[in-house]
Design a protein around this motif. Structure first.
Motif, PDB file in Angstrom:
ATOM      1  N   PRO A 327       0.807  -1.237   0.000  1.00  0.00           N
ATOM      2  CA  PRO A 327       0.000   0.000   0.000  1.00  0.00           C
ATOM      3  C   PRO A 327       0.837   1.283   0.000  1.00  0.00           C
ATOM      4  N   GLY A 328       2.005   1.277   0.612  1.00  0.00           N
ATOM      5  CA  GLY A 328       2.831   2.480   0.667  1.00  0.00           C
ATOM      6  C   GLY A 328       4.058   2.418  -0.216  1.00  0.00           C
ATOM      7  N   GLU A 329       4.111   1.475  -1.145  1.00  0.00           N
ATOM      8  CA  GLU A 329       5.277   1.324  -2.011  1.00  0.00           C
ATOM      9  C   GLU A 329       5.526   2.605  -2.802  1.00  0.00           C
ATOM     10  N   ALA A 330       6.747   3.142  -2.655  1.00  0.00           N
ATOM     11  CA  ALA A 330       7.072   4.451  -3.227  1.00  0.00           C
ATOM     12  C   ALA A 330       7.076   4.451  -4.752  1.00  0.00           C
ATOM     13  N   SER A 331       7.332   3.290  -5.362  1.00  0.00           N
ATOM     14  CA  SER A 331       7.444   3.262  -6.821  1.00  0.00           C
ATOM     15  C   SER A 331       6.102   3.083  -7.518  1.00  0.00           C
ATOM     16  N   LEU A 332       4.998   2.966  -6.742  1.00  0.00           N
ATOM     17  CA  LEU A 332       3.679   2.896  -7.371  1.00  0.00           C
ATOM     18  C   LEU A 332       3.361   4.229  -8.040  1.00  0.00           C
ATOM     19  N   PRO A 333       2.585   4.209  -9.126  1.00  0.00           N
ATOM     20  CA  PRO A 333       2.197   5.468  -9.785  1.00  0.00           C
ATOM     21  C   PRO A 333       1.453   6.389  -8.825  1.00  0.00           C
ATOM     22  N   ARG A 336      -4.027   8.092  -9.135  1.00  0.00           N
ATOM     23  CA  ARG A 336      -4.794   7.106  -8.388  1.00  0.00           C
ATOM     24  C   ARG A 336      -5.307   5.952  -9.250  1.00  0.00           C
ATOM     25  N   PRO A 337      -5.917   6.177 -10.428  1.00  0.00           N
ATOM     26  CA  PRO A 337      -6.387   5.035 -11.239  1.00  0.00           C
ATOM     27  C   PRO A 337      -5.249   4.102 -11.652  1.00  0.00           C
ATOM     28  N   ASP A 338      -4.098   4.703 -12.032  1.00  0.00           N
ATOM     29  CA  ASP A 338      -2.966   3.851 -12.400  1.00  0.00           C
ATOM     30  C   ASP A 338      -2.423   3.099 -11.191  1.00  0.00           C
ATOM     31  N   ARG A 339      -2.394   3.781 -10.048  1.00  0.00           N
ATOM     32  CA  ARG A 339      -1.917   3.146  -8.820  1.00  0.00           C
ATOM     33  C   ARG A 339      -2.816   1.952  -8.460  1.00  0.00           C
ATOM     34  N   LYS A 340      -4.116   2.156  -8.587  1.00  0.00           N
ATOM     35  CA  LYS A 340      -5.078   1.086  -8.296  1.00  0.00           C
ATOM     36  C   LYS A 340      -4.898  -0.086  -9.255  1.00  0.00           C
ATOM     37  N   LYS A 341      -4.632   0.231 -10.505  1.00  0.00           N
ATOM     38  CA  LYS A 341      -4.454  -0.809 -11.509  1.00  0.00           C
ATOM     39  C   LYS A 341      -3.235  -1.674 -11.204  1.00  0.00           C
ATOM     40  N   VAL A 342      -2.117  -1.033 -10.841  1.00  0.00           N
ATOM     41  CA  VAL A 342      -0.903  -1.779 -10.504  1.00  0.00           C
ATOM     42  C   VAL A 342      -1.106  -2.588  -9.227  1.00  0.00           C
TER      43      VAL A 342
END
Length: 557
Positions: A327-333, A336-342
């Protein structure tokens, strides 16, 4: 897998091969006393020069004792107990010459090849001294329930290595590369990795004095003597401990490489891969101690135990990564939609891995259960079987939560933190039960009464019952039924011939008395635990001869 990783795999395989050569040879079963000289309750007319105890397997070269005590409570042995030369399964102690008539007790202690302490008493008599009071009944026991110290240290090892293996597996196989393609662990992941590493190192360092307290039967305050620890080093457990110590040092070195920011991303990733392989090495060494090496098929059992430990470690550790890191991974987009997708892409990847891990866990668990719990009776009436049922129930709960997470992951509605933490919490309890299971006698110690039935070529059926099916006195009962299922009583003689499958003891015959209108049974003795053949020979009044052979396992309690 790239070329560098393939070379690293080959190098690690060479290290593993060297470690395997250093690891102890697997033992064949939990140690138990097979025979003694003098034998239990034997009446002697000549004073013995020494007492000899023969076990079914090699015993540890330390922490054994044999004392011979007379009815006044005085020792009459020469306090020189030793393992017989070229016979690692035999304990000997010399006794004083010309023992007077009377009753004597042999009190012995030893440590079996799997590290479990065993002890017992035997008695013998010099001369026919009827005036002395009889000595207490003799006994042999290997029962042991782990203390809080053992459960805590073993649980710390299981938990730490699970988190270590899971976090590395998460970043190597489940989490996609960040947009820059860098293999750079964030600060939280590094802290968790180092915490897990120090947990593994601490539990391994403490495991040697811990095992010494168990085998030597001393407290923690006395264990730090170099004498006790020096003896422990020369046991099979000590050999495994030294291999684990080398592996944990190598793991520490690779972690330093993984956390060097100035090194290339590829180099750091290969370092994480090596650390993961070394973690597998620690799990493999763990499989060489405990219950797995004591089965009949040692290589398969050790392999299955290794697979079981590896599967549960990666499963639980990856759950921690999903709950605490993802949930707190710094390399996630950041969008928000892209972050949710990954996020849900990682969840689906973990689900595929989880399916494989659960399948391996089930297969290896079922195999181990059949090896260590021989009967349904042992499953429900022994402590090992009862704890195994509890562990299996919790694993089913974990599988149910995993299925729920998979379903929710496909819907991609909201993050799964709460359900993942629930699944992880149940897994932590499973590790506690695993720590207990690995350090108590298996269900083989108490298979319970047996009742087997064989159908003959003529359609008749012969059944054999043995109860309570332990060393000592047992009731042997034979039943015969014709092809129509009716009881057959036209019998002239029934003879049982018992043969031990674990050692050459010759044959022991039991004649079942034939009395009209009474069951075909007799009370008689089974001398040692282990595997036995019982050949049933039936002679009818018409001089027909029927034979069949039953195989069963005798318990110790």
């Amino acid at each position: 897998m790239n070329k560098i990783q393939r070379l690293l795999c080959m190098g690690i395989m060479v290290v593993f091969a060297i470690c395997l050569l250093l690891l102890p040879t697997p033992t064949y079963a939990h140690a138990f006393l097979q025979q003694s000289s003098p034998s239990d309750n034997e009446v002697l007319t000549k004073s013995p020069a020494q007492v000899t105890l023969q076990f079914n397997e090699s015993i540890q070269p330390a922490f054994h004792s044999v004392q011979v005590i007379n009815s006044a409570g005085d020792r009459v042995d020469l306090d020189d107990v030793h393992i017989a030369e070229d016979r690692p399964s035999v304990l000997e102690v010399n006794v004083k010459p010309d023992l007077p008539d009377g009753n004597y007790v042999i009190v012995w202690k030893a440590v079996s090849g799997d590290g479990h302490p065993i002890e017992g008493t035997l008695q013998f008599q010099m001369g026919n001294n009827e005036s002395e009071n009889p000595l207490p009944s003799t006994k042999t026991t290997s029962s042991y329930f782990p203390g809080l110290d053992l459960i805590t240290i073993r649980w710390l090892l299981y938990l730490s290595i699970a988190f270590f293996m899971g976090i590395l597996s998460f970043y190597l196989f489940m989490y996609p590369a960040n947009p820059k393609g860098n293999f750079l662990l964030p600060q939280r992941s590094r802290r968790l990795l180092w915490t897990s590493y120090f947990g593994i190192a601490l539990s391994i360092l403490l495991s040697l004095p811990l095992q010494t307290t168990i085998d030597a039967r001393i407290g923690w305050s006395k264990v730090w003597s170099t004498v006790w620890l020096g003896q422990m080093i020369h046991t099979s457990f000590g050999t495994v401990w030294m291999v684990q110590l080398v592996l944990i040092i190598l793991v520490g070195g690779t972690l330093i490489v993984v956390h060097r920011n100035h090194l290339s991303s590829r180099f750091r990733k290969n370092g994480a891969f090596v650390a993961l392989l070394l973690g597998f090495g620690i799990l493999l060494s763990k499989a060489f101690i405990g219950h797995a090496p004591t089965t009949e098929h040692q290589v398969i059992s050790i392999l299955m135990d290794f697979v079981h430990l590896s599967a549960v470690s990666i499963w639980l550790g990856s759950l921690l990564a999903l709950a605490a890191i993802l949930p707190g991974e710094a390399s996630l987009p950041t969008y928000r939609p892209d972050r949710k997708k990954v996020y849900f892409s990682v969840i689906r990847t973990f689900s595929r891995w989880g399916t494989i891990l659960v399948a391996l866990l089930i297969v290896s668990g079922i195999y181990a259960s059949f090896q260590h719990v021989p009967t349904v009776y042992a499953l429900f009436h022994t402590l090992y079987g009862q704890i195994l049922l509890m562990k299996s129930g919790l694993l089913l709960i974990m599988i149910g939560l995993a299925a729920f997470n998979l379903f929710r992951g496909k819907q991609m509605n909201k993050e799964l933190n709460r359900s993942i933490w629930s699944e992880l919490s149940v897994g932590v309890v499973v590790l506690v039960l695993s720590a207990v299971l690995s350090n108590i006698p298996t269900g083989l110690s108490s298979p319970g009464p047996i009742h087997q039935s064989h159908k003959l070529d003529n359609g008749y059926r012969i059944s054999l019952g043995v109860s309570p099916n332990i060393t000592g006195n047992n009731t042997f009962e034979v039943n015969i039924h014709n092809a129509a299922g009716q009881e057959f009583t036209d019998v002239q003689q029934i003879k049982l011939t018992l043969t031990s499958l674990d050692m050459d003891m010759g044959k022991y015959e039991i004649i079942i008395p034939i009395t009209p209108s009474t069951p075909l049974r007799k009370e008689d003795l089974i001398s040692i635990a282990g595997r036995w053949n019982a050949q049933v020979h039936v002679l009818t009044h018409s001089l027909e001869s029927w034979d069949t052979t039953f195989t069963f396992r005798v318990g110790t309690e």
